[in-house]
Enzyme design. Structure first.
Site, PDB file in Angstrom:
ATOM      1  N   HIS A  17       0.811  -1.219   0.000  1.00 18.55           N
ATOM      2  CA  HIS A  17       0.000   0.000   0.000  1.00 18.55           C
ATOM      3  C   HIS A  17       0.848   1.275   0.000  1.00 18.55           C
ATOM      4  O   HIS A  17       0.386   2.321  -0.468  1.00 18.55           O
ATOM      5  CB  HIS A  17      -0.941  -0.006   1.202  1.00 18.55           C
ATOM      6  CG  HIS A  17      -2.038  -1.025   1.093  1.00 18.55           C
ATOM      7  ND1 HIS A  17      -3.181  -0.822   0.357  1.00 18.55           N
ATOM      8  CD2 HIS A  17      -2.142  -2.275   1.593  1.00 18.55           C
ATOM      9  CE1 HIS A  17      -3.962  -1.874   0.431  1.00 18.55           C
ATOM     10  NE2 HIS A  17      -3.354  -2.786   1.168  1.00 18.55           N
ATOM     11  N   GLU A  42      -9.029   4.731  -5.491  1.00 16.41           N
ATOM     12  CA  GLU A  42      -8.209   5.047  -6.662  1.00 16.41           C
ATOM     13  C   GLU A  42      -8.976   5.873  -7.678  1.00 16.41           C
ATOM     14  O   GLU A  42      -8.619   5.930  -8.859  1.00 16.41           O
ATOM     15  CB  GLU A  42      -7.691   3.753  -7.305  1.00 16.41           C
ATOM     16  CG  GLU A  42      -8.742   2.876  -7.942  1.00 16.41           C
ATOM     17  CD  GLU A  42      -9.336   1.851  -6.993  1.00 16.41           C
ATOM     18  OE1 GLU A  42      -9.795   0.806  -7.477  1.00 16.41           O
ATOM     19  OE2 GLU A  42      -9.347   2.087  -5.766  1.00 16.41           O
TER      20      GLU A  42
END
Length: 338
Positions: free
Chosen positions: A227, A256
Protein backbone atom coordinates in the site's frame (compact mmCIF):
# COMPACT_ATOMS: atom_id res chain seq x y z
CA UNK A 1 -46.52 -33.83 5.21
CA UNK A 2 -43.40 -34.67 3.23
CA UNK A 3 -44.67 -32.54 0.34
CA UNK A 4 -45.25 -29.55 2.63
CA UNK A 5 -41.74 -29.90 4.05
CA UNK A 6 -40.31 -30.06 0.54
CA UNK A 7 -42.18 -26.87 -0.39
CA UNK A 8 -40.77 -25.07 2.69
CA UNK A 9 -37.25 -26.23 1.84
CA UNK A 10 -37.63 -25.14 -1.77
CA UNK A 11 -39.01 -21.77 -0.65
CA UNK A 12 -36.09 -21.30 1.75
CA UNK A 13 -33.60 -22.24 -0.94
CA UNK A 14 -35.15 -19.73 -3.35
CA UNK A 15 -34.93 -16.98 -0.74
CA UNK A 16 -31.28 -17.80 -0.02
CA UNK A 17 -30.52 -17.89 -3.74
CA UNK A 18 -32.26 -14.56 -4.19
CA UNK A 19 -30.16 -13.00 -1.42
CA UNK A 20 -27.01 -14.50 -2.92
CA UNK A 21 -27.86 -13.04 -6.33
CA UNK A 22 -28.57 -9.61 -4.84
CA UNK A 23 -25.23 -9.65 -3.02
CA UNK A 24 -23.44 -10.43 -6.28
CA UNK A 25 -25.31 -7.67 -8.12
CA UNK A 26 -24.47 -5.20 -5.35
CA UNK A 27 -20.75 -6.00 -5.47
CA UNK A 28 -20.67 -5.70 -9.28
CA UNK A 29 -22.68 -2.47 -9.28
CA UNK A 30 -20.42 -0.92 -6.63
CA UNK A 31 -17.29 -2.29 -8.34
CA UNK A 32 -16.19 -4.05 -5.13
CA UNK A 33 -14.00 -7.14 -5.05
CA UNK A 34 -15.82 -10.30 -3.86
CA UNK A 35 -13.54 -10.68 -0.83
CA UNK A 36 -14.85 -11.83 2.58
CA UNK A 37 -15.01 -8.33 4.06
CA UNK A 38 -17.02 -6.89 1.16
CA UNK A 39 -19.27 -9.96 1.02
CA UNK A 40 -19.97 -9.73 4.77
CA UNK A 41 -20.78 -6.04 4.40
CA UNK A 42 -23.16 -6.72 1.49
CA UNK A 43 -24.82 -9.56 3.40
CA UNK A 44 -25.38 -7.39 6.47
CA UNK A 45 -26.78 -4.63 4.26
CA UNK A 46 -29.12 -6.70 2.09
CA UNK A 47 -30.28 -9.15 4.75
CA UNK A 48 -31.73 -6.21 6.70
CA UNK A 49 -32.82 -3.68 4.04
CA UNK A 50 -34.58 -1.46 6.61
CA UNK A 51 -31.79 -1.48 9.21
CA UNK A 52 -29.46 1.38 10.24
CA UNK A 53 -26.67 0.21 7.93
CA UNK A 54 -29.01 0.25 4.94
CA UNK A 55 -30.15 3.78 5.80
CA UNK A 56 -26.54 4.95 6.13
CA UNK A 57 -25.62 3.41 2.77
CA UNK A 58 -28.66 5.02 1.15
CA UNK A 59 -27.51 8.43 2.40
CA UNK A 60 -24.02 7.93 0.96
CA UNK A 61 -25.15 6.52 -2.41
CA UNK A 62 -28.11 8.82 -3.00
CA UNK A 63 -27.89 10.17 -6.53
CA UNK A 64 -25.90 7.25 -7.95
CA UNK A 65 -22.66 7.69 -5.98
CA UNK A 66 -20.66 4.47 -5.53
CA UNK A 67 -19.33 3.24 -2.22
CA UNK A 68 -15.56 3.18 -1.74
CA UNK A 69 -13.58 0.76 0.38
CA UNK A 70 -12.98 3.59 2.83
CA UNK A 71 -16.75 4.10 3.14
CA UNK A 72 -17.18 0.43 3.98
CA UNK A 73 -14.38 0.53 6.55
CA UNK A 74 -15.92 3.65 8.10
CA UNK A 75 -19.46 2.25 8.20
CA UNK A 76 -18.54 -1.23 9.41
CA UNK A 77 -21.41 -3.66 9.87
CA UNK A 78 -23.14 -2.06 12.85
CA UNK A 79 -22.64 1.61 12.08
CA UNK A 80 -25.56 3.90 13.03
CA UNK A 81 -26.76 6.52 10.59
CA UNK A 82 -25.26 9.33 12.65
CA UNK A 83 -21.87 7.65 12.34
CA UNK A 84 -21.51 8.07 8.59
CA UNK A 85 -18.42 9.82 7.28
CA UNK A 86 -20.52 12.67 5.86
CA UNK A 87 -22.32 13.33 9.15
CA UNK A 88 -19.05 13.26 11.07
CA UNK A 89 -17.37 15.73 8.71
CA UNK A 90 -20.36 18.09 8.79
CA UNK A 91 -20.45 18.02 12.59
CA UNK A 92 -16.70 18.69 12.84
CA UNK A 93 -16.88 21.54 10.35
CA UNK A 94 -19.82 23.05 12.24
CA UNK A 95 -17.82 23.02 15.46
CA UNK A 96 -14.83 24.59 13.73
CA UNK A 97 -16.98 27.37 12.26
CA UNK A 98 -18.65 28.01 15.62
CA UNK A 99 -15.30 28.16 17.42
CA UNK A 100 -13.92 30.51 14.80
CA UNK A 101 -16.85 32.89 15.31
CA UNK A 102 -16.28 32.83 19.06
CA UNK A 103 -12.57 33.55 18.60
CA UNK A 104 -13.33 36.49 16.30
CA UNK A 105 -15.82 37.85 18.85
CA UNK A 106 -13.26 37.47 21.64
CA UNK A 107 -10.65 39.24 19.52
CA UNK A 108 -12.99 42.19 18.97
CA UNK A 109 -13.51 42.49 22.75
CA UNK A 110 -9.77 42.29 23.42
CA UNK A 111 -9.06 44.95 20.79
CA UNK A 112 -11.63 47.31 22.33
CA UNK A 113 -10.30 46.72 25.86
CA UNK A 114 -6.75 47.32 24.70
CA UNK A 115 -7.73 50.63 23.09
CA UNK A 116 -9.58 51.70 26.25
CA UNK A 117 -6.60 50.81 28.46
CA UNK A 118 -4.24 52.69 26.20
CA UNK A 119 -6.46 55.80 26.27
CA UNK A 120 -6.80 55.59 30.05
CA UNK A 121 -3.04 55.24 30.48
CA UNK A 122 -2.42 58.23 28.24
CA UNK A 123 -4.91 60.37 30.18
CA UNK A 124 -3.44 59.26 33.51
CA UNK A 125 0.09 60.10 32.37
CA UNK A 126 -1.05 63.53 31.20
CA UNK A 127 -2.71 64.17 34.58
CA UNK A 128 0.46 63.16 36.44
CA UNK A 129 2.57 65.48 34.32
CA UNK A 130 0.12 68.34 34.92
CA UNK A 131 0.32 67.74 38.66
CA UNK A 132 4.13 67.86 38.57
CA UNK A 133 4.13 71.09 36.55
CA UNK A 134 1.73 72.71 39.00
CA UNK A 135 4.15 71.95 41.83
CA UNK A 136 1.91 69.41 43.51
CA UNK A 137 3.79 67.57 46.22
CA UNK A 138 1.18 65.18 47.48
CA UNK A 139 3.34 62.09 47.85
CA UNK A 140 0.41 59.70 48.22
CA UNK A 141 -1.28 60.96 45.03
CA UNK A 142 2.02 60.65 43.11
CA UNK A 143 2.59 57.09 44.35
CA UNK A 144 -1.00 56.11 43.55
CA UNK A 145 -0.67 57.54 40.04
CA UNK A 146 2.59 55.67 39.45
CA UNK A 147 1.00 52.42 40.65
CA UNK A 148 -2.01 52.90 38.37
CA UNK A 149 0.24 53.61 35.40
CA UNK A 150 2.20 50.41 36.08
CA UNK A 151 -1.01 48.40 36.23
CA UNK A 152 -2.29 49.93 32.99
CA UNK A 153 0.97 49.09 31.21
CA UNK A 154 0.76 45.50 32.52
CA UNK A 155 -2.85 45.22 31.33
CA UNK A 156 -1.80 46.47 27.88
CA UNK A 157 0.91 43.81 27.68
CA UNK A 158 -1.52 41.06 28.69
CA UNK A 159 -4.09 42.24 26.18
CA UNK A 160 -1.43 42.38 23.46
CA UNK A 161 -0.49 38.76 24.27
CA UNK A 162 -4.15 37.70 24.21
CA UNK A 163 -4.65 39.45 20.87
CA UNK A 164 -1.62 37.68 19.37
CA UNK A 165 -2.79 34.29 20.63
CA UNK A 166 -6.27 34.91 19.22
CA UNK A 167 -4.71 35.71 15.84
CA UNK A 168 -2.72 32.47 15.92
CA UNK A 169 -5.79 30.44 16.89
CA UNK A 170 -7.85 32.00 14.11
CA UNK A 171 -5.14 31.10 11.59
CA UNK A 172 -5.12 27.49 12.82
CA UNK A 173 -8.92 27.31 12.61
CA UNK A 174 -8.82 28.58 9.02
CA UNK A 175 -6.27 25.87 8.22
CA UNK A 176 -8.52 23.27 9.88
CA UNK A 177 -11.46 24.35 7.73
CA UNK A 178 -9.31 24.11 4.62
CA UNK A 179 -8.00 20.68 5.62
CA UNK A 180 -11.56 19.41 6.09
CA UNK A 181 -11.99 19.86 2.32
CA UNK A 182 -8.62 18.39 1.37
CA UNK A 183 -7.56 14.80 0.73
CA UNK A 184 -4.74 14.08 3.22
CA UNK A 185 -2.78 11.77 0.88
CA UNK A 186 -2.67 13.78 -2.35
CA UNK A 187 -3.37 17.29 -1.09
CA UNK A 188 -6.15 17.60 -3.68
CA UNK A 189 -9.70 18.65 -2.98
CA UNK A 190 -11.81 15.86 -1.47
CA UNK A 191 -15.31 14.63 -2.28
CA UNK A 192 -17.06 17.27 -0.19
CA UNK A 193 -15.10 20.16 -1.71
CA UNK A 194 -15.74 18.83 -5.22
CA UNK A 195 -19.49 18.51 -4.68
CA UNK A 196 -19.63 22.01 -3.17
CA UNK A 197 -17.70 23.43 -6.15
CA UNK A 198 -20.13 21.78 -8.56
CA UNK A 199 -23.11 23.26 -6.70
CA UNK A 200 -21.54 26.74 -6.72
CA UNK A 201 -20.78 26.63 -10.45
CA UNK A 202 -24.22 25.20 -11.24
CA UNK A 203 -25.85 28.08 -9.35
CA UNK A 204 -23.95 30.52 -11.58
CA UNK A 205 -25.01 28.70 -14.74
CA UNK A 206 -21.41 27.85 -15.69
CA UNK A 207 -20.81 25.47 -18.58
CA UNK A 208 -19.38 22.31 -17.02
CA UNK A 209 -18.22 18.80 -17.81
CA UNK A 210 -17.35 16.13 -15.28
CA UNK A 211 -14.76 13.38 -15.65
CA UNK A 212 -14.49 10.29 -13.47
CA UNK A 213 -11.03 8.68 -13.68
CA UNK A 214 -10.14 5.29 -12.22
CA UNK A 215 -6.62 3.82 -12.00
CA UNK A 216 -6.34 0.61 -14.04
CA UNK A 217 -5.38 -2.59 -12.21
CA UNK A 218 -4.68 -0.64 -9.04
CA UNK A 219 -5.40 -3.63 -6.84
CA UNK A 220 -2.54 -5.52 -8.48
CA UNK A 221 -0.16 -2.66 -7.63
CA UNK A 222 -1.14 -2.92 -3.97
CA UNK A 223 -0.95 -6.72 -4.03
CA UNK A 224 2.49 -6.84 -5.66
CA UNK A 225 4.22 -3.85 -4.07
CA UNK A 226 2.19 -2.93 -0.98
CA UNK A 227 0.00 0.00 0.00
CA UNK A 228 2.91 2.40 0.52
CA UNK A 229 3.83 2.10 -3.16
CA UNK A 230 0.16 2.28 -4.06
CA UNK A 231 -0.10 5.58 -2.19
CA UNK A 232 2.87 6.93 -4.14
CA UNK A 233 1.16 5.99 -7.39
CA UNK A 234 -2.01 7.81 -6.32
CA UNK A 235 -0.01 10.93 -5.39
CA UNK A 236 1.83 10.85 -8.72
CA UNK A 237 -1.42 10.47 -10.64
CA UNK A 238 -2.99 13.34 -8.71
CA UNK A 239 -0.02 15.57 -9.58
CA UNK A 240 -0.18 14.58 -13.26
CA UNK A 241 -3.89 15.35 -13.47
CA UNK A 242 -3.45 18.69 -11.67
CA UNK A 243 -0.56 19.72 -13.94
CA UNK A 244 -2.35 18.79 -17.14
CA UNK A 245 -5.79 20.11 -16.13
CA UNK A 246 -4.62 23.48 -14.79
CA UNK A 247 -7.47 25.92 -14.28
CA UNK A 248 -9.95 23.12 -13.56
CA UNK A 249 -10.76 21.43 -10.26
CA UNK A 250 -9.14 18.02 -9.72
CA UNK A 251 -10.18 16.00 -6.66
CA UNK A 252 -9.61 12.57 -5.21
CA UNK A 253 -13.11 11.19 -4.85
CA UNK A 254 -12.15 8.04 -2.94
CA UNK A 255 -9.86 5.04 -3.23
CA UNK A 256 -8.21 5.05 -6.66
CA UNK A 257 -10.89 7.28 -8.16
CA UNK A 258 -10.28 10.89 -9.21
CA UNK A 259 -12.71 13.45 -10.60
CA UNK A 260 -12.19 16.57 -12.71
CA UNK A 261 -14.63 19.46 -13.04
CA UNK A 262 -14.05 21.27 -16.35
CA UNK A 263 -15.56 24.76 -16.45
CA UNK A 264 -15.94 27.13 -19.38
CA UNK A 265 -15.11 24.45 -21.98
CA UNK A 266 -17.27 22.57 -24.43
CA UNK A 267 -17.17 18.79 -24.24
CA UNK A 268 -14.66 18.43 -27.08
CA UNK A 269 -12.18 20.84 -25.49
CA UNK A 270 -12.59 19.09 -22.12
CA UNK A 271 -11.92 15.75 -23.79
CA UNK A 272 -8.75 17.12 -25.41
CA UNK A 273 -7.42 18.22 -22.01
CA UNK A 274 -8.29 14.89 -20.42
CA UNK A 275 -6.71 12.99 -23.32
CA UNK A 276 -3.45 14.91 -22.78
CA UNK A 277 -3.56 13.88 -19.13
CA UNK A 278 -4.16 10.24 -20.07
CA UNK A 279 -1.21 10.23 -22.50
CA UNK A 280 1.07 11.97 -19.97
CA UNK A 281 0.28 9.41 -17.27
CA UNK A 282 0.64 6.36 -19.54
CA UNK A 283 3.95 7.65 -20.95
CA UNK A 284 5.56 7.93 -17.53
CA UNK A 285 7.55 4.96 -16.23
CA UNK A 286 7.38 4.42 -12.49
CA UNK A 287 10.09 2.68 -10.47
CA UNK A 288 10.42 1.50 -6.89
CA UNK A 289 12.29 4.10 -4.87
CA UNK A 290 14.14 1.50 -2.80
CA UNK A 291 15.34 -0.88 -5.56
CA UNK A 292 14.80 1.11 -8.76
CA UNK A 293 12.82 -1.87 -10.07
CA UNK A 294 10.12 -0.95 -12.62
CA UNK A 295 6.49 -0.91 -11.56
CA UNK A 296 5.28 -1.23 -15.11
CA UNK A 297 2.85 1.00 -16.93
CA UNK A 298 0.32 2.97 -14.88
CA UNK A 299 -2.80 4.06 -16.73
CA UNK A 300 -6.31 5.24 -15.99
CA UNK A 301 -9.70 4.89 -17.62
CA UNK A 302 -12.16 7.77 -17.66
CA UNK A 303 -15.71 8.75 -18.43
CA UNK A 304 -16.56 12.32 -19.40
CA UNK A 305 -20.04 13.82 -19.49
CA UNK A 306 -21.36 17.37 -19.91
CA UNK A 307 -23.63 18.81 -17.22
CA UNK A 308 -26.98 20.00 -18.48
CA UNK A 309 -28.16 23.19 -16.83
CA UNK A 310 -30.20 22.39 -13.74
CA UNK A 311 -28.83 18.86 -13.30
CA UNK A 312 -27.92 17.84 -9.76
CA UNK A 313 -24.45 16.53 -9.00
CA UNK A 314 -25.47 12.89 -8.56
CA UNK A 315 -27.02 12.68 -12.01
CA UNK A 316 -23.92 13.93 -13.83
CA UNK A 317 -21.58 11.87 -11.65
CA UNK A 318 -23.55 8.68 -12.26
CA UNK A 319 -23.44 9.24 -16.02
CA UNK A 320 -19.67 9.90 -16.03
CA UNK A 321 -19.11 6.94 -13.71
CA UNK A 322 -20.99 4.59 -16.03
CA UNK A 323 -18.89 5.83 -18.95
CA UNK A 324 -15.74 5.16 -16.89
CA UNK A 325 -17.01 1.65 -16.23
CA UNK A 326 -17.56 1.20 -19.98
CA UNK A 327 -13.99 2.41 -20.63
CA UNK A 328 -12.67 -0.26 -18.28
CA UNK A 329 -14.75 -2.94 -19.95
CA UNK A 330 -13.63 -1.66 -23.34
CA UNK A 331 -9.94 -2.33 -22.74
CA UNK A 332 -8.86 0.33 -20.21
CA UNK A 333 -6.46 3.25 -20.73
CA UNK A 334 -9.11 5.10 -22.73
CA UNK A 335 -11.83 7.74 -22.38
CA UNK A 336 -15.53 7.30 -23.03
CA UNK A 337 -17.45 10.47 -23.76
CA UNK A 338 -21.16 11.20 -23.57
Amino acid sequence: MVAAKAVRVASGSQAARGLYDRIGEFLVDQRLDPDPANYAFAYQLLANPDGPLARAVHMLTDGGVRLTRRDIETLGCDAPVAGTATATIEKAQGLVAQTQMQVEGFQDIVTAMRADAKDFGRDLEASAQAMRRSGGDDLEVTKLTATMLERVRYAEERLETANREANELRTKLEEARDNARKDPLTGLANRRAFEEAYAAEAAKGTRMSMAVCDVDYFKSVNDRFGHVVGDRVLKALGEALSDTCKGHLVARYGGEEFVVLFTGLDIKAARDVLERARIAVSAKRYRLRETDAPLGEITFSAGLSPAVQGEVFGTVFHRADQLCYAAKNGGRNCIRID
